[in-house]
Design a protein around this motif. Structure first.
Motif, PDB file in Angstrom:
ATOM      1  N   GLN A  32       0.860  -1.189   0.000  1.00  0.00           N
ATOM      2  CA  GLN A  32       0.000   0.000   0.000  1.00  0.00           C
ATOM      3  C   GLN A  32       0.894   1.235   0.000  1.00  0.00           C
ATOM      4  N   ILE A  69       1.011   5.146   0.301  1.00  0.00           N
ATOM      5  CA  ILE A  69       0.181   6.228   0.834  1.00  0.00           C
ATOM      6  C   ILE A  69       0.779   7.563   0.410  1.00  0.00           C
ATOM      7  N   ALA A  74     -11.673   2.157  -6.864  1.00  0.00           N
ATOM      8  CA  ALA A  74     -11.952   2.345  -5.449  1.00  0.00           C
ATOM      9  C   ALA A  74     -12.870   1.239  -4.945  1.00  0.00           C
ATOM     10  N   TRP A 126      -9.403  10.339   3.403  1.00  0.00           N
ATOM     11  CA  TRP A 126      -8.788   9.032   3.155  1.00  0.00           C
ATOM     12  C   TRP A 126      -9.526   8.316   2.040  1.00  0.00           C
ATOM     13  N   GLU A 161      -8.913   4.762  -0.826  1.00  0.00           N
ATOM     14  CA  GLU A 161      -8.087   3.664  -1.311  1.00  0.00           C
ATOM     15  C   GLU A 161      -8.508   3.291  -2.722  1.00  0.00           C
ATOM     16  N   ASP A 166      -7.586   0.252  -5.693  1.00  0.00           N
ATOM     17  CA  ASP A 166      -6.921  -1.021  -5.958  1.00  0.00           C
ATOM     18  C   ASP A 166      -6.499  -1.130  -7.414  1.00  0.00           C
ATOM     19  N   VAL A 170      -2.230  -1.291  -3.579  1.00  0.00           N
ATOM     20  CA  VAL A 170      -3.223  -0.302  -3.183  1.00  0.00           C
ATOM     21  C   VAL A 170      -2.586   1.087  -3.169  1.00  0.00           C
ATOM     22  N   ALA A 224      -3.286   4.598  -1.634  1.00  0.00           N
ATOM     23  CA  ALA A 224      -4.093   5.288  -0.630  1.00  0.00           C
ATOM     24  C   ALA A 224      -3.772   6.778  -0.682  1.00  0.00           C
ATOM     25  N   HIS A 268      -4.231  10.283   1.401  1.00  0.00           N
ATOM     26  CA  HIS A 268      -4.508  10.868   2.710  1.00  0.00           C
ATOM     27  C   HIS A 268      -4.370  12.384   2.602  1.00  0.00           C
TER      28      HIS A 268
END
Length: 228
Positions: free
Chosen positions: A6, A8, A28, A36, A38, A40, A44, A46, A48
């Motif tokens: 993942q 971020i 998503a 937030w 995510e 795929d 992933v 992400a 923020h």
């Protein structure tokens, strides 16, 4: 151990990243929120919203595993702190000698797609970073013959690059399998300034805003080799 990478990214304008994720082909799994979201693909992505200690364009490497206890045991002898984060639950923070951190939590899931996340760890000690990632279930694939680069893939999707550098940092990265010219055209149609650059090892799509680069899957292995 099943592991999912993942990546971020912290952003002052998360909605712009939401649009870029969709244009890149990420999906998503649940409706994105401003603070937030995510997406795929292979691994992933992400997004923020920026916070005080993670300003705009900061990147974190987080790994999702299927068994947090087993992950902690695999990291025996490493600098590992177990903590609890609201909304995430139990989490491990692995601190490398360079000062870089890799966070780990439960929740591995199978992800796949022609577009994958590939965050990059920049630090002098490649062996240390590679060792930690392999203990967490990633497998080394492409390695530079003379050192300086190793690409590791996760069974649940996504990969991590480890790049030799004097200044430690976590960099944003993506890996695309397919026609990069068509990808750049699709991005431009979606309102993003994108161009294709020929690198020594592969072709790369450069996006101006938000700043990002997407490597094509490396097929020319001159100076590199695949691990057995």
């Amino acid at each position: 151990m099943t592991t999912t990478v993942q990546q971020i990214v912290y952003s002052r304008h998360p909605e712009r990243w939401h649009a870029l994720a969709a244009a890149l082909g990420f999906v998503a799994p649940h409706p994105p929120e401003a603070d937030w979201a995510e997406f795929d693909g292979g691994g992933v992505l992400a997004v923020h919203r920026e916070i005080d200690d993670h300003p705009d364009a900061t990147v974190d490497l987080h790994l999702l595993v299927d068994d947090l206890g087993a992950a902690q045991q695999a990291l025996a002898g490493r600098d590992v702190t177990r903590t609890t984060l609201e909304g995430v639950g139990n989490m491990l923070l692995v601190r490398l000698a360079s000062g870089l951190g890799i966070s780990v939590s439960a929740g591995a899931r199978a992800t796949t797609g022609p577009m994958a996340v590939q965050p990059i760890l920049f630090q002098e000690d490649l062996a240390e970073a590679r060792g930690v990632l392999e203990e967490l279930g990633l497998r080394a694939d492409i390695v530079a013959d003379r050192g300086g680069w190793v690409e590791l893939h996760a069974s649940g999707g996504g990969s991590v690059g480890v790049h030799e550098a004097s200044e430690p940092a976590v960099g944003l990265g993506f890996l695309a399998d397919g026609d990069l010219d068509a990808l750049a055209a699709r991005l431009r149609d979606a309102g993003f300034e994108a161009s294709v650059v020929d690198e020594a090892y592969a072709r790369t799509v450069r996006i101006a805003e938000p700043e990002a680069w997407i490597n094509g899957v490396q097929t020319d292995l001159y100076g590199y080799h695949r691990e057995a």
